[in-house]
Design a protein around this motif. Sequence first.
Motif, PDB file in Angstrom:
ATOM      1  N   PHE A  23       2.691  -7.851  40.493  1.00 55.94           N
ATOM      2  CA  PHE A  23       3.767  -8.847  41.265  1.00 55.94           C
ATOM      3  C   PHE A  23       4.706  -7.675  42.163  1.00 55.94           C
ATOM      4  N   LYS A  24       5.088  -6.748  41.622  1.00 57.88           N
ATOM      5  CA  LYS A  24       5.970  -5.604  42.180  1.00 57.88           C
ATOM      6  C   LYS A  24       5.106  -5.070  43.241  1.00 57.88           C
ATOM      7  N   ALA A  26       2.631  -6.388  45.017  1.00 55.38           N
ATOM      8  CA  ALA A  26       2.428  -7.270  45.937  1.00 55.38           C
ATOM      9  C   ALA A  26       3.656  -7.520  46.919  1.00 55.38           C
ATOM     10  N   SER A  27       4.819  -7.561  45.993  1.00 54.76           N
ATOM     11  CA  SER A  27       6.112  -7.657  46.932  1.00 54.76           C
ATOM     12  C   SER A  27       6.530  -6.429  47.655  1.00 54.76           C
ATOM     13  N   GLU A  31       6.911  -6.484  52.226  1.00 55.75           N
ATOM     14  CA  GLU A  31       8.182  -6.230  52.761  1.00 55.75           C
ATOM     15  C   GLU A  31       8.008  -6.320  54.169  1.00 55.75           C
ATOM     16  N   VAL A  43       1.774 -11.590  51.495  1.00 57.33           N
ATOM     17  CA  VAL A  43       1.693 -11.613  49.862  1.00 57.33           C
ATOM     18  C   VAL A  43       0.317 -12.084  49.576  1.00 57.33           C
TER      19      VAL A  43
ATOM     20  N   TRP B  62       9.964 -15.636  42.171  1.00 54.23           N
ATOM     21  CA  TRP B  62       9.816 -14.473  41.593  1.00 54.23           C
ATOM     22  C   TRP B  62       9.663 -13.191  42.415  1.00 54.23           C
ATOM     23  N   LEU B  63       8.487 -13.365  43.311  1.00 49.42           N
ATOM     24  CA  LEU B  63       8.288 -12.313  44.193  1.00 49.42           C
ATOM     25  C   LEU B  63       9.425 -12.041  45.302  1.00 49.42           C
ATOM     26  N   ALA B  64      10.058 -13.110  45.599  1.00 48.78           N
ATOM     27  CA  ALA B  64      11.191 -12.693  46.447  1.00 48.78           C
ATOM     28  C   ALA B  64      12.262 -12.068  45.773  1.00 48.78           C
ATOM     29  N   LEU B  66      11.759  -9.980  43.222  1.00 44.62           N
ATOM     30  CA  LEU B  66      11.246  -8.502  42.980  1.00 44.62           C
ATOM     31  C   LEU B  66      11.281  -7.803  44.015  1.00 44.62           C
ATOM     32  N   SER B  67      11.347  -8.418  45.334  1.00 43.51           N
ATOM     33  CA  SER B  67      11.383  -7.445  46.275  1.00 43.51           C
ATOM     34  C   SER B  67      12.688  -6.732  46.551  1.00 43.51           C
ATOM     35  N   LEU B  71      11.794  -3.446  39.259  1.00 46.20           N
ATOM     36  CA  LEU B  71      10.984  -4.163  38.158  1.00 46.20           C
ATOM     37  C   LEU B  71      11.740  -4.189  36.915  1.00 46.20           C
TER      38      LEU B  71
END
Lengths: 137, 118
Positions: A23-24, A26-27, A31, A43, B62-64, B66-67, B71
Amino acid sequence: MKRFYILGFLSLIFFDTLAQVSFKYASIHAEPLAMDVAWLVRVFGHPWIYGAFVGYIGAFFTWMTLMKHAPIGPAFAASYLELISVTLVSVWLFNDTLTIPKVIGGLLIVAGILCLARQESPEKKGATWQPNLDESA
Amino acid sequence: MSQLTFILWILNVIVDTSGQLAFKAAATNSAEFSGMAHWRHMLARHWFWIGIGLYVIEFVLWLAFLSLVPLSVAVMLGSFNIVVIMIAGRLWFKESLTKWRLIGILLIALGTVVVGFG
């Protein structure tokens, strides 16, 4: 049987950690964050998001297998103790720093999870607690 | 924590809790069935699909989130979901809040505050 538990909990933590790390990544690759379709395309156009799916699915089946045999209390705690593995992996992969508030806060949360696990421990039939396998826990 | 981060965190908590409650409702509605019948019955509940929909939304939220945050901080703040879900379970499903659960909830809440504002 003991080896079954240890392997089970380790795989649970492994899959949960894999999901969070994916997830991290991917985020990071998507960006900058924007609430638009282009961001979603970034994503899902990157392989890491599929690592998150693999982690979720793996964790789900590991959890279901464990649930057949393991007591709910320790299993519940283990499903949330990914907190520790994810934190350590973040320090390693993402250069997260372990500040004092993070360490203290993290320890308080872990202590809280252990209290909940203790509560769930007595071998009651039909315990009502639902496992939370989603990422944000 | 910036305002957007805070909003995303709260949204995550709300959507996750609602999703869990929807799944719980789907599961208890079908509790009298067993095995495959249990699954078939659950899949026919609208609660089940509401739960799935909420989880899809949460996935994006959750993705948003995490950006915007590291983490390690995100997973710690995410533990707050446990607190809200336990309270919601108490309110909607009359689950008991025993001494150990209360202590656990308080410790987790305190921990998230320390991480979030630390």
